[in-house]
Design a protein around this motif. Structure first.
Motif, PDB file in Angstrom:
ATOM      1  N   ASP A  46       0.809  -1.231   0.000  1.00  0.00           N
ATOM      2  CA  ASP A  46       0.000   0.000   0.000  1.00  0.00           C
ATOM      3  C   ASP A  46       0.839   1.276   0.000  1.00  0.00           C
ATOM      4  O   ASP A  46       0.286   2.382   0.124  1.00  0.00           O
ATOM      5  N   LEU A  47       2.148   1.151  -0.180  1.00  0.00           N
ATOM      6  CA  LEU A  47       3.010   2.337  -0.197  1.00  0.00           C
ATOM      7  C   LEU A  47       3.194   2.869  -1.614  1.00  0.00           C
ATOM      8  O   LEU A  47       3.136   2.129  -2.595  1.00  0.00           O
ATOM      9  N   ASN A  48       3.433   4.169  -1.697  1.00  0.00           N
ATOM     10  CA  ASN A  48       3.796   4.779  -2.977  1.00  0.00           C
ATOM     11  C   ASN A  48       5.235   4.411  -3.330  1.00  0.00           C
ATOM     12  O   ASN A  48       6.119   4.381  -2.462  1.00  0.00           O
ATOM     13  N   TYR A  49       5.454   4.110  -4.610  1.00  0.00           N
ATOM     14  CA  TYR A  49       6.816   3.859  -5.058  1.00  0.00           C
ATOM     15  C   TYR A  49       7.031   4.441  -6.445  1.00  0.00           C
ATOM     16  O   TYR A  49       6.088   4.695  -7.198  1.00  0.00           O
ATOM     17  N   ILE A  50       8.308   4.661  -6.751  1.00  0.00           N
ATOM     18  CA  ILE A  50       8.716   5.170  -8.058  1.00  0.00           C
ATOM     19  C   ILE A  50       9.351   4.007  -8.815  1.00  0.00           C
ATOM     20  O   ILE A  50      10.355   3.440  -8.366  1.00  0.00           O
ATOM     21  N   ASP A  51       8.765   3.634  -9.937  1.00  0.00           N
ATOM     22  CA  ASP A  51       9.336   2.606 -10.804  1.00  0.00           C
ATOM     23  C   ASP A  51      10.291   3.313 -11.755  1.00  0.00           C
ATOM     24  O   ASP A  51       9.867   4.137 -12.572  1.00  0.00           O
ATOM     25  N   THR A  52      11.575   3.006 -11.651  1.00  0.00           N
ATOM     26  CA  THR A  52      12.581   3.748 -12.426  1.00  0.00           C
ATOM     27  C   THR A  52      12.983   3.035 -13.716  1.00  0.00           C
ATOM     28  O   THR A  52      13.882   3.505 -14.414  1.00  0.00           O
ATOM     29  N   ILE A  53      12.351   1.917 -14.030  1.00  0.00           N
ATOM     30  CA  ILE A  53      12.682   1.203 -15.270  1.00  0.00           C
ATOM     31  C   ILE A  53      11.904   1.822 -16.427  1.00  0.00           C
ATOM     32  O   ILE A  53      10.679   1.935 -16.384  1.00  0.00           O
ATOM     33  N   GLY A  54      12.637   2.233 -17.460  1.00  0.00           N
ATOM     34  CA  GLY A  54      11.992   2.884 -18.606  1.00  0.00           C
ATOM     35  C   GLY A  54      11.507   4.271 -18.215  1.00  0.00           C
ATOM     36  O   GLY A  54      12.209   5.031 -17.541  1.00  0.00           O
ATOM     37  N   VAL A  55      10.297   4.593 -18.606  1.00  0.00           N
ATOM     38  CA  VAL A  55       9.702   5.881 -18.252  1.00  0.00           C
ATOM     39  C   VAL A  55       9.311   5.842 -16.776  1.00  0.00           C
ATOM     40  O   VAL A  55       8.570   4.952 -16.349  1.00  0.00           O
ATOM     41  N   GLU A  56       9.832   6.778 -15.995  1.00  0.00           N
ATOM     42  CA  GLU A  56       9.581   6.792 -14.559  1.00  0.00           C
ATOM     43  C   GLU A  56       8.081   6.906 -14.279  1.00  0.00           C
ATOM     44  O   GLU A  56       7.396   7.775 -14.818  1.00  0.00           O
ATOM     45  N   ARG A  57       7.588   6.008 -13.426  1.00  0.00           N
ATOM     46  CA  ARG A  57       6.165   6.002 -13.070  1.00  0.00           C
ATOM     47  C   ARG A  57       6.013   5.967 -11.555  1.00  0.00           C
ATOM     48  O   ARG A  57       6.831   5.367 -10.862  1.00  0.00           O
ATOM     49  N   ARG A  58       4.949   6.588 -11.057  1.00  0.00           N
ATOM     50  CA  ARG A  58       4.633   6.545  -9.625  1.00  0.00           C
ATOM     51  C   ARG A  58       3.403   5.667  -9.445  1.00  0.00           C
ATOM     52  O   ARG A  58       2.343   5.934 -10.022  1.00  0.00           O
ATOM     53  N   LEU A  59       3.567   4.624  -8.623  1.00  0.00           N
ATOM     54  CA  LEU A  59       2.544   3.606  -8.469  1.00  0.00           C
ATOM     55  C   LEU A  59       2.344   3.301  -6.989  1.00  0.00           C
ATOM     56  O   LEU A  59       3.040   3.840  -6.125  1.00  0.00           O
ATOM     57  N   VAL A  60       1.377   2.434  -6.707  1.00  0.00           N
ATOM     58  CA  VAL A  60       1.110   1.987  -5.337  1.00  0.00           C
ATOM     59  C   VAL A  60       1.322   0.477  -5.282  1.00  0.00           C
ATOM     60  O   VAL A  60       0.824  -0.258  -6.139  1.00  0.00           O
ATOM     61  N   GLN A  61       2.064   0.023  -4.276  1.00  0.00           N
ATOM     62  CA  GLN A  61       2.364  -1.398  -4.135  1.00  0.00           C
ATOM     63  C   GLN A  61       1.139  -2.179  -3.667  1.00  0.00           C
ATOM     64  O   GLN A  61       0.495  -1.813  -2.689  1.00  0.00           O
ATOM     65  N   GLU A  62       0.833  -3.268  -4.361  1.00  0.00           N
ATOM     66  CA  GLU A  62      -0.257  -4.153  -3.962  1.00  0.00           C
ATOM     67  C   GLU A  62       0.338  -5.436  -3.387  1.00  0.00           C
ATOM     68  O   GLU A  62       0.985  -6.202  -4.082  1.00  0.00           O
ATOM     69  N   GLY A  63       0.138  -5.675  -2.100  1.00  0.00           N
ATOM     70  CA  GLY A  63       0.640  -6.880  -1.457  1.00  0.00           C
ATOM     71  C   GLY A  63       2.151  -6.910  -1.350  1.00  0.00           C
ATOM     72  O   GLY A  63       2.826  -5.872  -1.404  1.00  0.00           O
ATOM     73  N   ASP A  64       2.700  -8.119  -1.201  1.00  0.00           N
ATOM     74  CA  ASP A  64       4.146  -8.277  -1.109  1.00  0.00           C
ATOM     75  C   ASP A  64       4.801  -7.986  -2.455  1.00  0.00           C
ATOM     76  O   ASP A  64       4.179  -8.128  -3.511  1.00  0.00           O
ATOM     77  N   VAL A  65       6.082  -7.631  -2.402  1.00  0.00           N
ATOM     78  CA  VAL A  65       6.862  -7.443  -3.624  1.00  0.00           C
ATOM     79  C   VAL A  65       7.399  -8.810  -4.055  1.00  0.00           C
ATOM     80  O   VAL A  65       8.023  -9.525  -3.262  1.00  0.00           O
ATOM     81  N   VAL A  66       7.135  -9.170  -5.311  1.00  0.00           N
ATOM     82  CA  VAL A  66       7.706 -10.386  -5.887  1.00  0.00           C
ATOM     83  C   VAL A  66       8.475 -10.000  -7.144  1.00  0.00           C
ATOM     84  O   VAL A  66       8.274  -8.919  -7.705  1.00  0.00           O
ATOM     85  N   PHE A  67       9.354 -10.891  -7.589  1.00  0.00           N
ATOM     86  CA  PHE A  67      10.265 -10.592  -8.688  1.00  0.00           C
ATOM     87  C   PHE A  67       9.952 -11.493  -9.873  1.00  0.00           C
ATOM     88  O   PHE A  67       9.995 -12.719  -9.759  1.00  0.00           O
ATOM     89  N   THR A  68       9.617 -10.871 -10.993  1.00  0.00           N
ATOM     90  CA  THR A  68       9.351 -11.628 -12.216  1.00  0.00           C
ATOM     91  C   THR A  68      10.311 -11.254 -13.330  1.00  0.00           C
ATOM     92  O   THR A  68      10.198 -11.749 -14.443  1.00  0.00           O
TER      93      THR A  68
END
Length: 298
Positions: free
Chosen positions: A192-214
């Motif tokens: 539920d925290l705000n985060y900045i996705d820095t891959i490609g075009v920077e985007r500001r999103l909200v985390q849903e649940g745990d972070v997993v890696f794909t």
């Protein structure tokens, strides 16, 4: 990595059992001096350059830290893995100065070493401004890094602004955690925290649940709670810090193009970096100081 990976020579500092080594993990370099701290509770290995922890093993347990099998131990080059200290700025610099600052690629001074009554060992390392650092960051400063080695690893970084002007400051404990398979782990404590996705075009999103890696992941979480955990099968690693940001990173298959990672080594680490970066950047007033802490346990 185990304690036996370090060829060592016994040394003694104020009654503390330390071992010293010139590490030759990669034939490309001549090695770098390091300290190995051992007590009944655990052990740690610290490269003098960068005050860079590359191993922490609680007694009877596994190494919490990942060190690249292709890490290069050369003067002025940051070592890939462990806990690089990214300071006094994090990430790229607008003027093209070295990424992540100079602290991780500069020799520090062993200021003190002592055994505590509870069995832990305290190591204090420091770095002060020089003509070379002032050419990159024109400020008088002192960094004092305290490392407590026991059943858990306790870190404290005190930054003093010794100049007569305010100073912009960002930093991170850029921790590489050893995991069995990065696609099978989850990082909790960021939902539920705000985060900045820095891959490609920077985007500001909200985390849903745990972070997993794909795949390739590079996210800056803002205003985070004190504790995050890495869940790796039956093993859980706990990260506790007063820092306001958390950076979660794994390059995925892009790591094959990173010389000091290469191959499939990226599958066995995740970075969960605590610090004050991006929107959480700091300004240190003239004469002011800031203390950042982080504790790691399994």
């Amino acid at each position: 990595m185990t304690q036996q990976d370090f060829s060592t020579v016994l040394a003694n500092v104020n009654g503390v059992r330390l071992t010293t080594s010139s590490a030759h993990f990669n034939l490309a370099g001549d090695g770098l001096p390091l300290l190995v701290v051992e007590n009944a509770l655990g052990s740690a290995a610290i490269v003098i350059q960068g005050a860079h922890l590359v191993s922490f093993i609680p007694t009877g347990g596994q190494d919490l830290l990942w060190l690249s099998p292709n890490a290069i131990f050369e003067p002025t080059k940051a070592v890939r893995g462990g806990i690089p200290l990214c300071m006094p700025w994090f990430g790229g610099h607008p003027d093209g100065l070295p990424s992540h600052g100079f602290a991780r690629s500069t020799d520090w001074t062993l200021q003190s070493a002592r055994n505590l009554a509870d069995g832990r060992t305290e190591i204090v390392m420091s770095l002060q401004d020089t003509e070379q650092t002032r050419s990159l960051w024109p400020h008088a400063f002192k960094f004092e890094f305290t490392i407590l080695v026991g059943t858990v690893l306790e870190l404290s970084m005190n930054t003093q602004n010794l100049s007569d002007t305010s100073v912009p400051y960002t930093y991170a404990f850029h921790t590489y955690f050893a995991v069995s398979d990065y696609t099978q782990v989850a990082v909790s404590g960021l939902a539920d925290l705000n985060y900045i996705d820095t891959i490609g075009v920077e985007r500001r999103l909200v985390q849903e649940g745990d972070v997993v890696f794909t795949g390739s992941t590079d996210r800056v979480y803002l205003d985070v709670p004190e504790v995050q955990t890495i869940i790796d099968g039956t093993r859980t690693i706990r990260i506790s810090s007063c820092a306001q940001s958390a950076v979660v990173w794994n390059p995925g298959e892009h790591a094959k193009n990173i010389a000091d990672i290469g191959g499939d080594a990226y599958q066995h680490f995740v970075c969960v970096e605590r610090g004050d970066v991006f929107d959480n950047a700091l300004t240190l007033a003239a004469g002011a100081s800031h203390t950042a802490t982080m504790t790691l346990s399994a």
